[in-house]
Design an enzyme around this catalytic site. Structure first.
Site, PDB file in Angstrom:
ATOM      1  CG  ASP A  97     147.258  82.243  71.287  1.00 15.65           C
ATOM      2  OD1 ASP A  97     146.377  82.737  70.566  1.00 15.65           O
ATOM      3  OD2 ASP A  97     147.092  81.172  71.909  1.00 15.65           O
ATOM      4  CD  GLU A 119     144.085  83.434  76.685  1.00 19.91           C
ATOM      5  OE1 GLU A 119     144.658  83.179  75.620  1.00 19.91           O
ATOM      6  OE2 GLU A 119     142.872  83.244  76.870  1.00 19.91           O
ATOM      7  CD  GLU A 133     147.856  79.499  67.003  1.00 20.99           C
ATOM      8  OE1 GLU A 133     148.653  78.541  66.855  1.00 20.99           O
ATOM      9  OE2 GLU A 133     146.972  79.772  66.171  1.00 20.99           O
ATOM     10  CG  HIS A 222     140.597  76.923  64.624  1.00 19.76           C
ATOM     11  ND1 HIS A 222     141.763  77.625  64.805  1.00 19.76           N
ATOM     12  CD2 HIS A 222     139.994  76.901  65.823  1.00 19.76           C
ATOM     13  CE1 HIS A 222     141.838  78.003  66.070  1.00 19.76           C
ATOM     14  NE2 HIS A 222     140.789  77.572  66.715  1.00 19.76           N
ATOM     15  NE  ARG A 224     148.229  79.751  59.661  1.00 17.83           N
ATOM     16  CZ  ARG A 224     147.215  80.606  59.717  1.00 17.83           C
ATOM     17  NH1 ARG A 224     146.400  80.617  60.749  1.00 17.83           N
ATOM     18  NH2 ARG A 224     147.002  81.458  58.726  1.00 17.83           N
ATOM     19  CG  HIS A 255     137.694  78.424  61.586  1.00 15.54           C
ATOM     20  ND1 HIS A 255     138.231  79.189  60.578  1.00 15.54           N
ATOM     21  CD2 HIS A 255     138.120  78.985  62.740  1.00 15.54           C
ATOM     22  CE1 HIS A 255     138.957  80.163  61.114  1.00 15.54           C
ATOM     23  NE2 HIS A 255     138.899  80.070  62.431  1.00 15.54           N
TER      24      HIS A 255
HETATM   25  C1  UD1 Z   1     143.307  82.610  63.661  1.00 17.53           C
HETATM   26  C2  UD1 Z   1     144.516  82.667  64.605  1.00 17.53           C
HETATM   27  C3  UD1 Z   1     144.446  81.543  65.623  1.00 17.53           C
HETATM   28  C4  UD1 Z   1     143.104  81.528  66.335  1.00 17.53           C
HETATM   29  C5  UD1 Z   1     141.988  81.460  65.297  1.00 17.53           C
HETATM   30  C6  UD1 Z   1     140.642  81.535  65.970  1.00 17.53           C
HETATM   31  C7  UD1 Z   1     146.708  83.414  63.806  1.00 17.53           C
HETATM   32  C8  UD1 Z   1     147.915  83.071  63.041  1.00 17.53           C
HETATM   33  N1  UD1 Z   1     145.740  82.489  63.845  1.00 17.53           N
HETATM   34  O1  UD1 Z   1     143.438  81.434  62.850  1.00 17.53           O
HETATM   35  O2  UD1 Z   1     145.471  81.710  66.584  1.00 17.53           O
HETATM   36  O3  UD1 Z   1     143.038  80.410  67.176  1.00 17.53           O
HETATM   37  O4  UD1 Z   1     142.108  82.570  64.404  1.00 17.53           O
HETATM   38  O5  UD1 Z   1     139.604  81.183  65.123  1.00 17.53           O
HETATM   39  O6  UD1 Z   1     146.610  84.492  64.343  1.00 17.53           O
HETATM   40  N2  UD1 Z   1     138.108  83.496  57.269  1.00 17.53           N
HETATM   41  C9  UD1 Z   1     136.988  84.110  56.725  1.00 17.53           C
HETATM   42  N3  UD1 Z   1     136.193  84.860  57.563  1.00 17.53           N
HETATM   43  C10 UD1 Z   1     136.432  84.998  58.904  1.00 17.53           C
HETATM   44  C11 UD1 Z   1     137.560  84.346  59.434  1.00 17.53           C
HETATM   45  C12 UD1 Z   1     138.394  83.611  58.611  1.00 17.53           C
HETATM   46  O7  UD1 Z   1     136.716  84.004  55.544  1.00 17.53           O
HETATM   47  O8  UD1 Z   1     135.646  85.666  59.588  1.00 17.53           O
HETATM   48  C13 UD1 Z   1     138.995  82.698  56.355  1.00 17.53           C
HETATM   49  C14 UD1 Z   1     139.752  83.597  55.369  1.00 17.53           C
HETATM   50  O9  UD1 Z   1     139.913  82.905  54.150  1.00 17.53           O
HETATM   51  C15 UD1 Z   1     141.114  83.760  56.054  1.00 17.53           C
HETATM   52  C16 UD1 Z   1     141.278  82.384  56.666  1.00 17.53           C
HETATM   53  O10 UD1 Z   1     139.972  82.026  57.138  1.00 17.53           O
HETATM   54  O11 UD1 Z   1     142.142  84.112  55.148  1.00 17.53           O
HETATM   55  C17 UD1 Z   1     142.304  82.270  57.759  1.00 17.53           C
HETATM   56  O12 UD1 Z   1     142.139  83.235  58.783  1.00 17.53           O
HETATM   57  P1  UD1 Z   1     143.369  83.505  59.801  1.00 17.53           P
HETATM   58  O13 UD1 Z   1     142.940  84.512  60.814  1.00 17.53           O
HETATM   59  O14 UD1 Z   1     144.596  83.789  59.046  1.00 17.53           O
HETATM   60  O15 UD1 Z   1     143.595  82.095  60.463  1.00 17.53           O
HETATM   61  P2  UD1 Z   1     142.694  81.269  61.465  1.00 17.53           P
HETATM   62  O16 UD1 Z   1     142.879  79.839  61.078  1.00 17.53           O
HETATM   63  O17 UD1 Z   1     141.334  81.817  61.500  1.00 17.53           O
HETATM   64  N1  UDP Z   2     132.670  79.942  69.105  1.00 20.78           N
HETATM   65  C1  UDP Z   2     131.585  80.626  68.559  1.00 20.78           C
HETATM   66  N2  UDP Z   2     130.969  80.078  67.463  1.00 20.78           N
HETATM   67  C2  UDP Z   2     131.364  78.908  66.889  1.00 20.78           C
HETATM   68  C3  UDP Z   2     132.497  78.236  67.445  1.00 20.78           C
HETATM   69  C4  UDP Z   2     133.123  78.792  68.541  1.00 20.78           C
HETATM   70  O1  UDP Z   2     131.183  81.673  69.056  1.00 20.78           O
HETATM   71  O2  UDP Z   2     130.748  78.461  65.906  1.00 20.78           O
HETATM   72  C5  UDP Z   2     133.376  80.537  70.267  1.00 20.78           C
HETATM   73  C6  UDP Z   2     133.690  79.631  71.435  1.00 20.78           C
HETATM   74  O3  UDP Z   2     132.640  79.630  72.387  1.00 20.78           O
HETATM   75  C7  UDP Z   2     134.973  80.223  72.003  1.00 20.78           C
HETATM   76  C8  UDP Z   2     135.644  80.816  70.796  1.00 20.78           C
HETATM   77  O4  UDP Z   2     134.654  80.944  69.781  1.00 20.78           O
HETATM   78  O5  UDP Z   2     134.720  81.291  72.899  1.00 20.78           O
HETATM   79  C9  UDP Z   2     136.774  79.936  70.333  1.00 20.78           C
HETATM   80  O6  UDP Z   2     137.235  80.351  69.093  1.00 20.78           O
HETATM   81  P1  UDP Z   2     138.203  79.471  68.207  1.00 20.78           P
HETATM   82  O7  UDP Z   2     138.026  78.024  68.529  1.00 20.78           O
HETATM   83  O8  UDP Z   2     137.994  79.909  66.792  1.00 20.78           O
HETATM   84  O9  UDP Z   2     139.646  80.002  68.634  1.00 20.78           O
HETATM   85  P2  UDP Z   2     140.685  79.597  69.780  1.00 20.78           P
HETATM   86  O10 UDP Z   2     140.001  79.745  71.095  1.00 20.78           O
HETATM   87  O11 UDP Z   2     141.152  78.207  69.495  1.00 20.78           O
HETATM   88  O12 UDP Z   2     141.794  80.576  69.588  1.00 20.78           O
END
Ligand code: UD1
Ligand code: UDP
Length: 383
Positions: A97, A119, A133, A222, A224, A255
């Site tokens: 998603d 999924e 999502e 994390h 939104r 996160h």
């Molecule tokens: C994204 C997904 C969400 C998923 C989550 C898992 C979308 C809209 N959101 O949300 O569905 O559950 O990932 O974690 O697809 N950032 C870093 N380094 C990283 C990752 C993130 O710096 O490795 C920071 C950056 O500033 C980036 C921000 O996080 O711009 C947001 O990342 P983004 O992928 O847009 O949103 P998530 O909240 O991570």
């Molecule tokens: N996870 C990880 N390191 C962390 C936190 C989570 O490897 O510090 C793993 C966790 O076991 C799970 C996945 O990341 O498999 C979940 O990711 P997240 O919560 O970011 O996204 P979501 O599942 O909500 O999309």
């Protein structure tokens, strides 16, 4: 020989697609396996690629600090155009998603390439929860030709939307495949255990504190739709719990999204070190995270993937969301929705820490999301 292009970009997609990449690679006579990462996440994606030893064929490297939904959608969509033209896959596989999944599915549709949705069929039926999502997975489901549903319930959601039964395969969730791989590794390797304990010490938490029955509450957040007030209320509840239960450790691997860190600083201050029994640490590599989850008494989270993993490990999960697209563990009694409401978080964590009957009721292991063989079923189904 068919060419399969697997596309993913965030941490959870990578964890759930990694065993599937391996499963296709184990069948080179039938499938040519190509991996494209969008880099929607950078560091958190690379952590997973390293653990599972996956070298992507393409990396769109789209992440920008503080990116919004327009940035991610546009950059994935245009980035995929040339990759699809060059690879000309028979099928594109996307996961779940995220915006990576939906934009990559749309990009494949624009070149009339069939999409397989891994999924598939999870629904809350509320397009703003989780946001974006729920809409992402509905759009991806509409585009997809092949639907790999983790459970019977997700299959029924798809049937109710008019998807033909023969295009749905119930496979279990690939996250359980990934979890089995790492749990087996951790179980059978004493030196790996030492290494993970050492990694956690450098990340900021020493698991040797967990002696004499000392308990651990593991926290992640994390979503939104929780940014702003939701996160502030979560953090206040957590802060008060740390004071009410000084003998319990609270560990929060944060996160990297700046919207997650801002409210933490607002409530706990600029310096997050030396907070007694509250430990804020950097995102953990998957092996270290699972190692820590196995040591936890309670998991407090808004994550999707953790709702699927923790019940299998017999850990009660309190979910800081109003809805869940994963009602199976809710029904089994190991997961409870507590939203981001201060009182609900405070009272439910307190209850689990003080009431042994309530704890026992929630802490039995259940595995409604799979048996660790989902990837094999997806490969067989596509074959
Ligand atoms: C994204 C997904 C969400 C998923 C989550 C898992 C979308 C809209 N959101 O949300 O569905 O559950 O990932 O974690 O697809 N950032 C870093 N380094 C990283 C990752 C993130 O710096 O490795 C920071 C950056 O500033 C980036 C921000 O996080 O711009 C947001 O990342 P983004 O992928 O847009 O949103 P998530 O909240 O991570
Ligand atoms: N996870 C990880 N390191 C962390 C936190 C989570 O490897 O510090 C793993 C966790 O076991 C799970 C996945 O990341 O498999 C979940 O990711 P997240 O919560 O970011 O996204 P979501 O599942 O909500 O999309």
């Amino acid at each position: 020989m068919k060419t399969i292009l697997l596309v993913f970009g965030t941490r959870p997609e990578a964890i759930k697609m990694a065993p599937l990449v391996k499963a296709f690679q184990h069948n080179p006579e039938d499938f040519k396996t190509i991996v494209c990462v969008t880099g929607q996440h950078r560091e958190m994606l690379d952590q997973v690629l390293k653990i599972f030893e996956i070298k992507p064929d393409y990396d769109l490297n789209i992440m920008k600090q503080g990116q919004d939904l327009y940035d991610v959608t546009a950059r994935v969509l245009t980035g995929m155009r040339d990759v699809l033209k060059e690879v000309r896959p028979d099928v594109v596989l996307v996961h779940g998603d995220t915006t990576t999944s939906t934009a990559a599915a749309l990009a494949a549709f624009y070149q009339q390439i069939p999409v397989g949705h891994v999924e598939a069929g999870l629904r809350t039926h509320n397009i703003y929860s989780p946001w974006p999502e729920e809409m992402n997975r509905q759009i991806t489901g509409r585009i997809a030709t092949y639907h790999f549903a983790p459970t019977q319930l997700s299959r029924e959601n798809l049937l109710a939307e008019g998807v033909k039964d023969k295009m749905i395969a119930v496979t279990g969730n690939t996250v359980i495949d990934a979890l089995h791989i790492v749990v087996d590794k951790i179980k059978n390797d004493a030196s790996l255990n030492q290494l993970l304990a050492a990694e956690l010490v450098s990340a900021g938490y020493d698991t040797s504190r967990l002696v004499g029955g000392k308990r651990l509450v593991l926290i992640t957040g994390h979503r939104r739709e929780n940014f702003g007030d939701g996160f502030i209320s979560m953090c206040r509840a957590i802060k008060d719990l740390t004071m009410q239960f000084p003998d319990v450790d609270f560990v929060y691997p944060m996160h990297l999204n700046p919207n997650v860190r801002k409210p933490i600083h607002e409530v706990f201050g600029t310096d997050l070190t030396d907070l007694g029994n509250m430990f804020f640490i950097e995102p953990l590599e998957y092996l270290s995270f699972v190692y820590l989850m196995e040591k936890a008494s309670i998991v407090l989270t808004d994550s999707g993937g953790i709702q699927e993993e923790a019940p299998g490990l017999g850990k009660p999960v309190l979910v800081m969301r109003d809805t869940t697209e994963r009602p199976e563990a809710l029904e089994a009694g190991t997961v409870k929705l507590v939203s981001t409401n201060y009182n609900k978080i405070y009272n439910n964590v307190s209850e689990l820490l003080t009431d042994t009957d309530a704890y026992a009721k929630m802490s039995h292991a259940v595995n409604p999301y799979g048996d660790g063989k989902a990837c094999g079923r997806i490969v067989d189904s596509l074959r």
